[in-house]
Each structure stands twice: as structure tokens, then as C-alpha cells.
Design an enzyme around this catalytic site. Structure first.
Site, PDB file in Angstrom:
ATOM      1  N   GLU A 111      -5.036  -8.651   1.278  1.00  9.77           N
ATOM      2  CA  GLU A 111      -5.760  -8.229   2.582  1.00  9.77           C
ATOM      3  C   GLU A 111      -7.250  -7.950   2.540  1.00  9.77           C
ATOM      4  O   GLU A 111      -7.532  -7.319   1.618  1.00  9.77           O
ATOM      5  CB  GLU A 111      -5.391  -6.897   3.127  1.00  9.77           C
ATOM      6  CG  GLU A 111      -3.737  -6.890   3.777  1.00  9.77           C
ATOM      7  CD  GLU A 111      -3.435  -5.792   4.365  1.00  9.77           C
ATOM      8  OE1 GLU A 111      -4.237  -4.771   4.810  1.00  9.77           O
ATOM      9  OE2 GLU A 111      -2.256  -5.594   4.227  1.00  9.77           O
ATOM     10  N   GLU A 163       0.927  -1.184   0.014  1.00 10.71           N
ATOM     11  CA  GLU A 163      -0.006  -0.073  -0.141  1.00 10.71           C
ATOM     12  C   GLU A 163       0.924   1.358   0.089  1.00 10.71           C
ATOM     13  O   GLU A 163       0.710   2.087   0.870  1.00 10.71           O
ATOM     14  CB  GLU A 163      -0.962   0.052   1.289  1.00 10.71           C
ATOM     15  CG  GLU A 163      -1.914  -1.086   1.066  1.00 10.71           C
ATOM     16  CD  GLU A 163      -3.035  -0.968   2.239  1.00 10.71           C
ATOM     17  OE1 GLU A 163      -3.059   0.072   3.001  1.00 10.71           O
ATOM     18  OE2 GLU A 163      -3.855  -1.736   2.472  1.00 10.71           O
TER      19      GLU A 163
HETATM   20  C1  BGC Z   1      -2.722  -2.002   6.033  1.00 10.24           C
HETATM   21  C2  BGC Z   1      -2.856  -2.801   7.255  1.00 10.24           C
HETATM   22  C3  BGC Z   1      -3.601  -2.174   8.242  1.00 10.24           C
HETATM   23  C4  BGC Z   1      -5.233  -2.612   7.841  1.00 10.24           C
HETATM   24  C5  BGC Z   1      -6.279  -2.300   8.462  1.00 10.24           C
HETATM   25  C6  BGC Z   1      -4.153  -1.804   5.522  1.00 10.24           C
HETATM   26  O1  BGC Z   1      -4.519  -0.574   4.986  1.00 10.24           O
HETATM   27  O2  BGC Z   1      -1.880  -2.656   5.019  1.00 10.24           O
HETATM   28  O3  BGC Z   1      -1.241  -2.498   7.970  1.00 10.24           O
HETATM   29  O4  BGC Z   1      -3.782  -2.632   9.675  1.00 10.24           O
HETATM   30  O5  BGC Z   1      -5.178  -1.891   6.443  1.00 10.24           O
HETATM   31  O6  BGC Z   1      -6.247  -0.896   8.571  1.00 10.24           O
END
Ligand code: BGC
Length: 446
Positions: free
Chosen positions: A353, A165
């Protein structure tokens, strides 16, 4: 949950990042990162929380590998703390390398594929002091780090990503100042940060390949953007889309900056971009990682607003404890958008993610019933399957995250883990979502 229709071999994984779970900020020769500095500044982190010891994964990594093995994931994506392996970002620290060496070996012994991310926002403070991402040199020092790490681990680690990101690190850390290093840059200064992050990515791709890495990618966050008042807010939606969804993707996949950056007073013809940079940035990739959490709503800016859009509420959706709307179809929309936008230039995708913060705690019997997270994850996994059914080449999904952890400026107030962590004792308690995911991976339909 509906029976999922996904190709055989679809990979199930889970992600973490170094600064959010490791703790042990001064152990074994680790030097400070920009996040250590930022957390020490009063008022930066909710509740004054400090990340160390936090999950203390640096000392409890064996327990965490056991949790991963119990979950049955195919892969585990973690990031390396640059400040741990290279003191000040440059000088090899054998004890730091040894930590990741042990972790990789333990993962492989447990039948879990390690997937290494080189940079999750924790720039060594010494490099920040030398100019940070405003300095072109930082991109070259990153490439040296990338090659050293690949040389150490690529005999056992197949898949690598350069960074996670870059848009959030750029926007939250360098423009809005909510994250480390807490800067409020505009115009060419802001653009130089974006360009040097992209240059570091491109140089990093070459460097990890030179170090022996077989597969290399980049991990970006994406969010469909919706104008709240339809057509009237369209220009604001285009502006946010250009910066959120295209700034760190068009140069990488198409070799050019997107249109629309002038709305941010960022000029791709300006000084930071040198001849040949875009060829480096567009180095071919083996995969693109997609992080998806929610849809963004925007309206037109008010005259005094510094940005060409104003973030708005998206009405009609449930919200997580972070206040983010729960929009599973935004996952499908994002994956389809990438396929439609980049066509043949798009490498295979992994969702790297997705997840949600909710506040559940273990009950007296130690049971942690995070039914809202289960519903969130199930609906988002179904949305991935729908994207695959409509022809998007998604090879796997990694959930965020294994453990409740240090949620950046929100401190420990937002819990994204499938495993609950008591931050007083570091005790881990798998939640209902952990068992739900284990059964999903095993092919048991809940
Ligand atoms: C990030 C993580 C973060 C997650 C939740 C993502 O943008 O890569 O580091 O904890 O979102 O906010």
C-alpha cells in the site's frame, strides 16, 4: 517523472479491503463484524457515514474487474470478509464462498493475479463477543478460517497474506479506541491482543499452507520516526519505533519480542506468551508486505500523557487531505531500514500500500484531475526504485486504492481512490491518476 529503473518483471498491482468496498452487509447470509457494530454506534464515524451500500462492490464486482483490466495491473490484492464466508466466524456459508470464487475466476480470466488477504480488521462480531483478540481461542478459530479459505481458493490463488497492519488494528482498535472494537486497553490486556494477533498470523501461515497455498506473507505498516527536537526526544522516538515498526515484525522475522515494550507496560514474559508460541509466530514467510504512508514525528511526553511519546507536527512538508505530511523519501528510508535491520532474515518485499487522500471531484465533462495524487504516487514509486537501486529486494508495488472507499472512522470524507466513486449512485469515474498508472504500467513515460 524520471524514467524508472526497476528490474524486468517488477509487479504492478493495486489493493482494496472487503469492509471498505463491499457494502451488502446483510446479503446472502453475511453476519455482522465488529465494524458493523462500531459504525452503528453514534459518534464513532465522521459525519455519521454508514459503509453500506458505499462502493457496493459486492454487486458491482464485474465493473471493478473491468476497471482493473483497463488499468492493466499484474495483480489485485483484496481481503476476504470472514463474516461473509463463515457465519459468525465459524459456519461455512456457501454463498459467501461463491462470491470470492467468481471474483477469482474473473480476475484470472482478465489476466490479473488475485492476491488474497485474510484479515483486514473485520473480526466477526460473534468472535468479539466470545472475547475477541483478548482470547487465545480467536487465534485458533482464525487458523480454521484460513485453512477453509485456502482449501477453497488455493488451486487458483498463489499468494496469500494472513493479515493487514495488525499494528493499526491493535493500536487504533484496542488501545486508542478510534477504530472497532473501540477498546482502551493497557498493560497485559493490550499485550494479549498483540500476542494473539501474532499467534493467529503464525497459526494462519501453517493453516493456509495446509490448505494448499504456495506463497504466504504478512502485511505491516511502517513509518520512520523522527524526534522533533533532536536528541532530547530520542527516547520517545525509540518507544514509538519499537511499537510501530518492531512489535509485529521482530517476533515474525527474529522469533523474539523487541526491547522497549516495558515503556508501554507490556511484558513479553507475561501470561499470554506460552512456550512454543514464538516458534509458531516465526514460521518462515515467502514475502513481507510493506504499507507506507508517511513519517511520524514525536516529542517527549508531558507528565500526564498515557503513552511514552507525544505525536508532533513534522514541519516543512506538503500535506494530504488527511493532514499527513508528504515524505516520499520515507518510503526509501523504510525499505532500506528493513533491509539493514533484518538482513538475511528479511524475505522479499512487496510494497502493498501507498497512496493519499485528496478531495478532487469530476468536472462537468467527467474529468477528475487529481494532479496532487499523481505527484504523490509518482514520487513514491521513484522512492521505491531508489531503494531497489540500493539493493533492497522489492518485487512489486501495489497502490492504495482502486476506489474511493469507506475510510474507517473518517467515513467517506477521505478519498484514496484512483477511481472516483459517487456515493449516492456508486458511479465510478477514473481519475487522472488511473490513466497515469495505466501508462506507467504500459511503460509509457509520462
Ligand atoms: C489501511 C487501509 C486504509 C489506508 C489509508 C492503511 O492503514 O490498510 O485500510 O484505508 O491505510 O488510511
Amino acid at each position: 517523472m524520471r524514467a524508472l529503473r526497476l528490474p524486468a518483471g517488477f509487479e504492478w498491482g493495486i489493493s482494496t479491503s472487503a469492509f471498505q468496498i463491499e457494502g451488502a452487509s446483510a446479503a446472502d447470509g453475511r453476519t455482522p463484524s465488529v465494524w458493523d457494530t462500531f459504525c452503528a454506534q453514534p459518534g464513532r464515524i465522521a459525519g455519521g457515514d454508514r459503509p453500506d451500500p458505499g462502493c457496493d462492490h459486492y454487486h458491482r464486482w464485474k465493473d471493478d474487474v473491468d476497471l482493473l483490466a483497463g488499468l492493466g495491473v499484474d495483480s489485485y490484492r483484496f481481503s476476504v470478509s470472514w463474516s461473509r464466508v463463515l457465519a459468525g466466524g465459524r459456519a461455512a456459508n456457501p454463498r459467501g464462498f461463491a462470491f470470492y470464487d467468481r471474483l477469482v475466476d474473473a480476475l484470472l480470466a482478465a489476466g490479473i493475479e488475485p492476491v488474497v488477504n485474510l484479515f483486514h480488521w473485520d473480526l466477526p462480531q460473534d468472535l468479539q463477543d466470545a472475547g475477541g483478540w483478548r482470547s487465545r481461542d480467536t487465534a485458533y478459530v482464525f487458523a480454521e478460517y484460513a485453512e477453509k479459505l485456502a482449501t477453497a481458493l488455493a488451486d487458483r490463488v498463489t499468494r496469500w497474506s494472513t493479515m493487514n497492519e495488525p499494528f493499526e488494528h491493535f493500536g487504533l482498535g484496542h488501545v486508542l479506541g478510534f477504530h472497532a472494537p473501540g477498546q482502551n486497553l493497557t498493560g497485559v490486556a493490550a499485550f494479549s491482543v498483540a500476542h494473539h494477533l501474532l499467534l493467529a498470523h503464525g497459526l494462519g501461515v501453517r493453516a493456509v499452507r495446509a490448505g494448499g497455498a504456495r506463497q504466504v506473507g504478512l502485511i505491516n505498516s511502517y513509518a520512520p520516526v523522527r524526534p522533533v527536537n533532536g536528541g532530547g526526544d530520542g527516547a520517545a522516538a525509540c518507544a514509538l519505533d519499537a511499537i510501530q515498526n518492531r512489535l509485529f515484525t521482530d517476533p515474525v522475522l527474529l522469533g523474539e519480542y523487541p526491547a522497549g515494550l516495558d515503556a508501554f507496560e507490556m511484558d513479553p514474559a507475561s501470561k499470554p506468551v506460552r512456550s512454543g508460541d514464538l516458534e509458531i509466530i516465526a514460521a518462515p514467510l515467502d514475502f513481507l508486505g510493506v504499507n507506507y504512508y508517511n513519517v511520524l514525528a514525536v516529542s517527549a511526553p508531558e507528565p500526564a500523557d498515557p503513552l511514552p511519546f507525544r505525536l508532533a507536527e513534522l514541519p516543512g512538508f506538503d500535506r494530504t487531505a488527511s493532514g499527513w505530511p508528504v515524505v516520499p523519501d520515507g518510503m526509501r528510508e523504510t525499505l532500506v531500514m528493513l533491509k539493514d535491520r533484518y538482513r538475511d532474515a528479511l524475505p522479499p518485499l512487496y510494497v502493498t500500500e501507498t497512496g493519499a487522500a485528496y478531495d478532487e471531484k469530476p468536472d462537468a465533462d467527467g474529468f477528475c484531475d487529481d494532479f496532487e495524487r499523481v505527484a504523490f504516487l509518482a514520487s513514491h514509486v521513484e522512492a521505491i526504485a531508489e531503494a531497489v537501486a540500493s539493493g533492497v529486494d522489492v518485487r512489486g508495488a501495489m497502490l492504495w486504492s482502486l476506489l474511493d472507499n469507506f475510510e474507517w472512522a473518517e467515513g467517506f470524507s477521505q478519498r484514496f481512490g484512483l477511481v472516483h466513486v459517487d456515493f449516492q449512485t456508486a458511479q465510478r469515474t477514473p481519475k487522472a491518476s488511473y490513466y497515469w498508472y495505466r501508462d506507467l504500467i504500459r511503460g509509457v513515460t509520462p
